[in-house]
Design a protein around this motif. Structure first.
Motif: not given
Length: 417
Positions: A371-394
């Motif tokens: 989602g969005r960080s508290h910086f208006g134009n910086l978004f996060l998509n990270t911290g997926h642990g062991t399920l990065g491949w499982t959760h990547s497309c979603g």
């Protein structure tokens, strides 16, 4: 609108793909020479909605204490003079209540189910090939107590829409005859027919080529050093490429650097509780087609996952909380080979195992930052642990919706919403 994505692993590349599909101009930056050369390189290969039970659960603290002195333990905590490690460990313990574990399991199942559907739609749309098998995932147990403890999470997952069925030993071997040599050791199993497996590296590198053909620009061999910022906006990303410093500028930015997201985010005053959980894998040539499995397997007692990738077998797992080192611990490598050879001796040339280790970006809850960080134009998509491949497309599809100002089609606690 130009968006710069930091990271070319499976999460970063899928993010670039979905953002480009939404009509954005996209650039991807990574320090490696091509996509998927770090944590996405040789992971376990499972698209496993059924692997949603968080590490942090009421039984975890006692297990971790029991494993402290075991060099080959499934989860190995090596205390260091590292405030980040201890901060993560304290937060992990706080997540080990029944209520928190149930909440986090719901998050993981919801995101996983959505993500699996996104992957299937992408595959239908593009015809992408990556040694995909759609034969489900079978969790097997050789310890009766471990099997008993799996029944309640399986029930919870069924209530949430993940059809993880409990099966007896005969049915488990019917589903996967390769387990027949271990019949006398099996206590029971669960089976999720809708889950899948495939080579995450092949997928990521193939999708990167498709994204590039669609107009995404990739800047490889480029190290990210830090940021230019003003108040609540990121103005640019400072980089080093072939000895030359350059500040890359865009309208918005996405942080998808896995375990390295946390240290970089701290430069902006963002405290992402991500710590590297070093995982191991072996890749081995198939020896006997009849003895080699086709259904993807999960050995919950040893925290190992098994996937069939064409004429290769991939077995991955364990977690080592020991900083950012990627040195292979041969005791742990040999433990994986030993377990596999005991269960399925004729499946593969176990003495020819190719070893690999990678740093999986774990949060204490196992729930990623999207989602969005508290910086208006910086978004996060990270911290997926062991399920990065499982959760990547979603995760990527959801983030593209958030960038566009909408709300994703999945019930998940997104950052900044």
């Amino acid at each position: 609108m130009h968006i710069l994505v930091m990271g070319a692993g499976v999460v970063g590349v899928t993010t670039a793909w979905y953002l480009r599909k939404a009509g954005y101009e996209v650039t991807v930056v990574d320090r490696q020479s091509r996509a998927a050369l770090e944590t996405s390189y040789a992971n376990g290969g499972q698209i496993s909605v059924c692997h949603a039970e968080p590490w942090a659960n009421p039984k975890a603290p006692l297990k971790v204490l029991k494993w402290l002195g075991q060099a080959d333990a499934p989860l190995l905590f090596r205390p260091r003079l590292d405030p980040g490690q201890w901060r993560w460990a304290m937060a992990f313990l706080a997540q080990c209540t029944s209520a928190r574990a149930a909440h986090n399991l719901r998050q993981m199942v919801n995101l996983g189910t959505f993500s699996r559907a996104c992957l299937q739609a992408l595959r239908d749309e593009t015809g992408i090939e990556y040694d995909c098998l759609t034969r489900g995932i079978l969790h097997f147990y050789t310890d009766p107590a471990e099997f008993e403890s799996a029944l309640e999470p399986a029930r919870q997952m069924r209530e949430l829409g993940c059809d993880r069925q409990v099966v007896d030993v005969d049915r488990a071997i019917e589903l996967e005859p390769a387990l027949a040599p271990a019949r006398d050791r099996l206590a029971g199993a669960t089976y999720t027919a809708e889950d899948e497996s495939g080579d995450a590296r092949k997928f990521t590198q193939a999708l990167a080529l498709m994204a590039e053909a669609a107009g995404v620009r990739f800047r490889f061999d480029t190290e990210i050093l830090g940021f230019d910022k003003a108040r609540d906006r990121v103005l640019g990303v400072r980089t080093l490429r072939h000895g030359h410093h350059e500040t890359l500028r865009a309208d918005s930015y996405v942080l998808s650097l896995g375990s390295f997201s946390g240290p970089l985010a701290r430069q902006l005053g963002l405290h992402l509780n991500i710590y590297p959980a070093k995982g191991y894998s072996i890749t081995v040539p198939v020896k006997n087609e009849e003895a080699a499995y086709q259904v993807s397997l999960t050995d919950d007692e040893y925290k190992l996952v098994y996937s069939r990738l064409g004429d290769r077998i991939r077995v991955a797992g364990t977690a080592e909380l020991n900083g950012y080192t990627r040195t292979l611990n041969m005791t742990r490598c040999r433990a994986i080979v030993r377990r596999c050879a005991e269960l399925m001796p004729e499946a593969a040339y176990w003495d020819q195992a190719e070893f690999w280790t990678g740093l999986r970006p774990a949060t204490p809850s196992n729930v990623p930052y999207i989602g969005r960080s508290h910086f208006g134009n910086l978004f996060l998509n990270t911290g997926h642990g062991t399920l990065g491949w499982t959760h990547s497309c979603g995760s990527a599809a959801a983030l593209a919706a958030i960038v566009a100002g909408g709300r994703p089609e999945v019930d998940f606690n997104f950052t900044g919403l």
